[in-house]
Write a protein that holds these residues in place. Structure first.
Motif, PDB file in Angstrom:
ATOM      1  N   ILE A  16       2.078  12.196  40.613  1.00  0.00           N
ATOM      2  CA  ILE A  16       1.894  11.393  39.399  1.00  0.00           C
ATOM      3  C   ILE A  16       2.962  10.302  39.319  1.00  0.00           C
ATOM      4  O   ILE A  16       2.679   9.148  38.984  1.00  0.00           O
ATOM      5  CB  ILE A  16       1.917  12.296  38.155  1.00  0.00           C
ATOM      6  N   VAL A  19       2.196   7.362  41.722  1.00  0.00           N
ATOM      7  CA  VAL A  19       1.170   6.439  41.225  1.00  0.00           C
ATOM      8  C   VAL A  19       1.723   5.611  40.065  1.00  0.00           C
ATOM      9  O   VAL A  19       1.451   4.410  39.957  1.00  0.00           O
ATOM     10  CB  VAL A  19      -0.095   7.210  40.797  1.00  0.00           C
ATOM     11  N   ALA A  20       2.507   6.234  39.208  1.00  0.00           N
ATOM     12  CA  ALA A  20       3.072   5.522  38.058  1.00  0.00           C
ATOM     13  C   ALA A  20       4.035   4.418  38.485  1.00  0.00           C
ATOM     14  O   ALA A  20       4.188   3.409  37.788  1.00  0.00           O
ATOM     15  CB  ALA A  20       3.786   6.511  37.138  1.00  0.00           C
ATOM     16  N   GLY A 179      -0.650  13.950  33.377  1.00  0.00           N
ATOM     17  CA  GLY A 179      -0.008  12.656  33.568  1.00  0.00           C
ATOM     18  C   GLY A 179       1.438  12.692  33.135  1.00  0.00           C
ATOM     19  O   GLY A 179       1.985  13.763  32.838  1.00  0.00           O
ATOM     20  N   LYS A 207      -4.481   5.246  33.926  1.00  0.00           N
ATOM     21  CA  LYS A 207      -4.306   4.957  35.343  1.00  0.00           C
ATOM     22  C   LYS A 207      -3.390   5.970  36.030  1.00  0.00           C
ATOM     23  O   LYS A 207      -3.589   6.325  37.197  1.00  0.00           O
ATOM     24  CB  LYS A 207      -3.758   3.535  35.500  1.00  0.00           C
ATOM     25  N   ASN A 208      -2.394   6.481  35.324  1.00  0.00           N
ATOM     26  CA  ASN A 208      -1.413   7.385  35.925  1.00  0.00           C
ATOM     27  C   ASN A 208      -1.780   8.860  35.773  1.00  0.00           C
ATOM     28  O   ASN A 208      -0.994   9.735  36.126  1.00  0.00           O
ATOM     29  CB  ASN A 208      -0.031   7.154  35.309  1.00  0.00           C
TER      30      ASN A 208
END
Length: 329
Positions: A16, A19-20, A179, A207-208
């Motif tokens: 996570i 991606v963040a 998330g 998105k995250n």
């Protein structure tokens, strides 16, 4: 395909965070849709975060809830004894999708995020608000044979391509996500979006956020269920229209009904008015035809998909007839 970084973390938090940290980063599971989109330059993430090492596989039952891990392959779900006994509609829908090879790779989480197969979305030479917001919708005045008849907007008339999603909608599933702010649960009715003015947003997933599981309540719809998919060919073709029908019956009387459609909207389309009509009705073709007409109130077709206004109701009647036992497959 553009150059990208590839990482394969062993923990959810690490995945996570990865991606963040990157605006265009994406999670990678089975890759059956994402990699195609990358090859066609429709999505160009600078980092892929492979989540296949995470412990997100398997099917478990706790009380009257069945939990399916996000990395569980479609084939595993369709062949699982617990699913076949309690949620046969889900197995039928999955087996109607794509090809055996795709089902062996595709994951639950990836299927939920599957993007439209609209040809204008895939053709980077054509205008598409979903691919490039503000460029227009080529399908509106173009070849729109496969497109929506419910819930569309002047910005987008694409449809959700997933068969699994239609069954999940009929079965009142919940999507479990994790998330940076922790875990949350999203009812399947609220997970996918209608296009409105932001067709580039397919879901209400941040998105995250990472999909970790899907949970489905066991309900009295296992004995009388049927998934009917109408398509141009029997293998590896997306639905022109599809219907997930599940009935809770007492003899020939319908105590409750669950109906959802695919191939008709930007999200799996639940037919709640038709469900209400069928409650306490006798399972007859006349009642099924009336339910289908109620379901299609408000439907609007475009130049090339007028046929859906007839095909859709007929498919509902056929699906209900088989689910109820009024007709055989």
């Amino acid at each position: 395909m553009n150059l990208f970084q590839y990482v394969r973390p062993a923990e959810q938090k690490t995945a996570i965070a990865a991606v963040a940290a990157e605006p265009t980063a994406r999670f990678l599971g089975g890759g059956t849709n994402l990699l195609d989109l990358m090859k066609r330059h429709i999505m160009q993430p600078e980092k892929l975060v492979d989540v296949t090492r995470l412990p997100l596989k398997g099917i478990t039952q706790q009380g009257n809830i069945i939990r399916i891990g996000a990395l569980t392959r479609n084939t595993e779900i369709a062949e699982d004894k617990t699913i076949l006994q309690n949620l046969p509609l889900l197995a039928m829908a999955i087996n109607a999708g794509a090809s055996a090879q795709i089902r062996n790779m595709a994951t639950t989480g990836g299927n939920l995020l599957q993007r439209t197969r609209c040809p204008y979305f895939y053709d980077t030479a054509m205008p598409c608000n979903k691919r490039e917001p503000g460029t227009g919708c080529g399908a509106l005045e173009g070849f729109n044979r496969m497109h929506a008849i419910f819930g569309f907007s002047d910005k987008c008339i694409a449809v959700n391509p997933s068969d699994m999603n239609v069954a999940l909608r009929a079965l009142d599933a919940t999507v479990v996500v994790n998330g940076p702010k922790g875990e949350r649960k999203i009812p399947i009715a609220d997970f996918h979006r209608l296009p409105g003015d932001t067709p580039e947003k397919d879901t209400n997933l941040d998105k995250n956020e990472l999909i970790t599981a899907v949970t489905i309540p066991i309900s009295p719809f296992s004995k009388n269920a049927y998934y009917l998919k109408v398509r141009d060919r029997n293998s590896y073709a997306f639905a022109l229209v599809s219907v997930a029908a599940a009935l809770n019956m007492d003899g020939n009387t319908i105590k409750e009904a669950r109906l959802a459609m695919g191939g008709v909207a930007h999200k799996p389309w639940r037919l709640t008015d038709a469900e209400t009509f069928l409650k306490s009705k006798t399972a007859t073709e006349e009642n099924f035809q009336q339910a289908a007409q109620i379901a299609f109130q408000g439907a609007k077709a475009f130049k090339h998909n007028q046929y859906k206004l007839k095909l859709g109701p007929n498919t509902i009647v056929q699906a209900l007839s088989v689910a109820s036992g009024l007709k055989s497959v």
